[in-house]
Enzyme design. Structure first.
Site, PDB file in Angstrom:
ATOM      1  N   LYS A 171     -23.730  38.521  15.609  1.00 38.97           N
ATOM      2  CA  LYS A 171     -25.176  38.294  15.497  1.00 38.97           C
ATOM      3  C   LYS A 171     -25.880  39.571  15.039  1.00 38.97           C
ATOM      4  O   LYS A 171     -26.835  39.515  14.242  1.00 38.97           O
ATOM      5  CB  LYS A 171     -25.753  37.830  16.836  1.00 38.97           C
ATOM      6  CG  LYS A 171     -27.263  37.570  16.830  1.00 38.97           C
ATOM      7  CD  LYS A 171     -27.670  36.492  15.814  1.00 38.97           C
ATOM      8  CE  LYS A 171     -29.176  36.288  15.755  1.00 38.97           C
ATOM      9  NZ  LYS A 171     -29.730  35.592  16.932  1.00 38.97           N
ATOM     10  N   LYS A 230     -36.751  43.569  18.432  1.00 36.27           N
ATOM     11  CA  LYS A 230     -35.870  43.826  19.579  1.00 36.27           C
ATOM     12  C   LYS A 230     -34.405  43.811  19.155  1.00 36.27           C
ATOM     13  O   LYS A 230     -33.620  44.691  19.511  1.00 36.27           O
ATOM     14  CB  LYS A 230     -36.139  42.785  20.663  1.00 36.27           C
ATOM     15  CG  LYS A 230     -35.263  42.883  21.897  1.00 36.27           C
ATOM     16  CD  LYS A 230     -34.005  42.014  21.830  1.00 36.27           C
ATOM     17  CE  LYS A 230     -34.316  40.547  21.742  1.00 36.27           C
ATOM     18  NZ  LYS A 230     -33.062  39.723  21.737  1.00 36.27           N
TER      19      LYS A 230
END
Length: 290
Positions: free
Chosen positions: A170, A238
């Site tokens: 990811k 983030k």
């Protein structure tokens, strides 16, 4: 199966609904009553704590914002670990630290349970349509056991390797996406500066090697000036900060990621963190007009 779902936001809500619609018994937990309300209406078990979800489920999905949230939900007071049954499986679909993922997996293993990290790509549109790309880390036998549930939510499902491998994948996904969004925004800024129609530029690029899902979807968002979030910039920021922290710890140079992340920082700093990350173009355009 008896399935639990924790985290009923933009991504989690449609995923949990797909599981219910596929005939699985569903238990859910949400910090906000309004998030759980649609599931009460369809007969799902509404739980007061993550531990209660674990008592009512053999497979528990988590899909929340950040690493500390996942730690709290799984390992904290009234967390999943307090109610988990032997041989149950926790599947974390959040995007968090691979290091923390491995630590959580070990603590669950000590309780006789299993963990898969299964972050996703495809945004809220992919979640709604059940066509997410799902990147999985964990034991192969456990992945095979959970595969029927993954197939309800995704269309591109890849077992990458052991615990943490899904989260590493990811991170790689976010590197490519962030830089590609910034690249499309830069191309549009050049077209703007030279008074050339961006829509026709995009049309031409879609037919060549520059074609991508980002140009197709986010490029259209930029043209329409429509930044309703498929994925909020504040969450994207983030993720990229986590990528850069990992790169720093490993001594890996990721200069393109650093530059692209600064555009996300600027977008969030401009008060637009709740917009889709394609709004990088809005900040870039503002910068170039300064």
């Amino acid at each position: 199966m008896k399935v639990g779902y924790i985290g009923l936001g933009l991504m989690g809500r449609p995923c949990a609904m797909h599981l219910h619609n596929a005939g699985h018994q569903l238990a859910v937990y949400a910090r906000r009553e309004t998030s759980a309300a649609p599931f009460a209406e369809i007969g799902a078990t509404i739980c007061a704590t993550p531990a209660e979800v674990a008592v009512n489920a053999d497979v528990i999905f988590t899909n929340v914002s950040d690493t500390p949230d996942v730690e709290q939900i799984i390992l904290g007071k009234d967390g999943i670990i307090e109610g988990i049954k032997p041989d149950a499986v926790v599947v974390d679909m959040s995007t968090i630290s691979p290091v923390v993922t491995r630590d959580i997996a070990q603590k669950l293993k000590e309780k006789g349970a299993h963990m898969l990290d299964a972050p996703v790509s495809g945004g809220s549109a992919g979640a709604e349509s059940g066509t997410l790309s799902i990147m999985i880390g964990g034991e192969e036998a456990i992945v095979e056991r959970i595969m029927p549930l993954f197939e309800v939510m995704g269309s591109n499902i890849v077992h990458i390797g052991d615990n943490g491998a899904g989260q590493v994948t990811k991170a790689c996904n976010q590197i490519v996406i962030t830089q590609t969004i910034a690249g499309v925004a830069e191309a549009y800024c050049l077209a703007d500066a030279m008074d050339v129609d961006k829509a026709k530029v995009r049309q031409a690029l879609l037919g060549g090697f520059a074609n991508s899902k980002i140009l197709e979807m986010h490029g259209q968002r930029m043209l329409d000036d429509n930044y309703d979030p498929g994925f909020k910039a504040v969450l994207h920021k983030k993720d990229m900060n986590m990528v850069l922290q990992a790169a720093s710890a490993l001594g890996v140079a990721l200069p393109g990621s650093g530059v692209a992340t600064q555009w996300l920082n600027a977008l969030v700093g401009d008060g637009s963190g709740e917009l889709d990350s394609s709004a990088i173009y809005k900040v870039m355009k503002k910068f170039n007009q300064a």
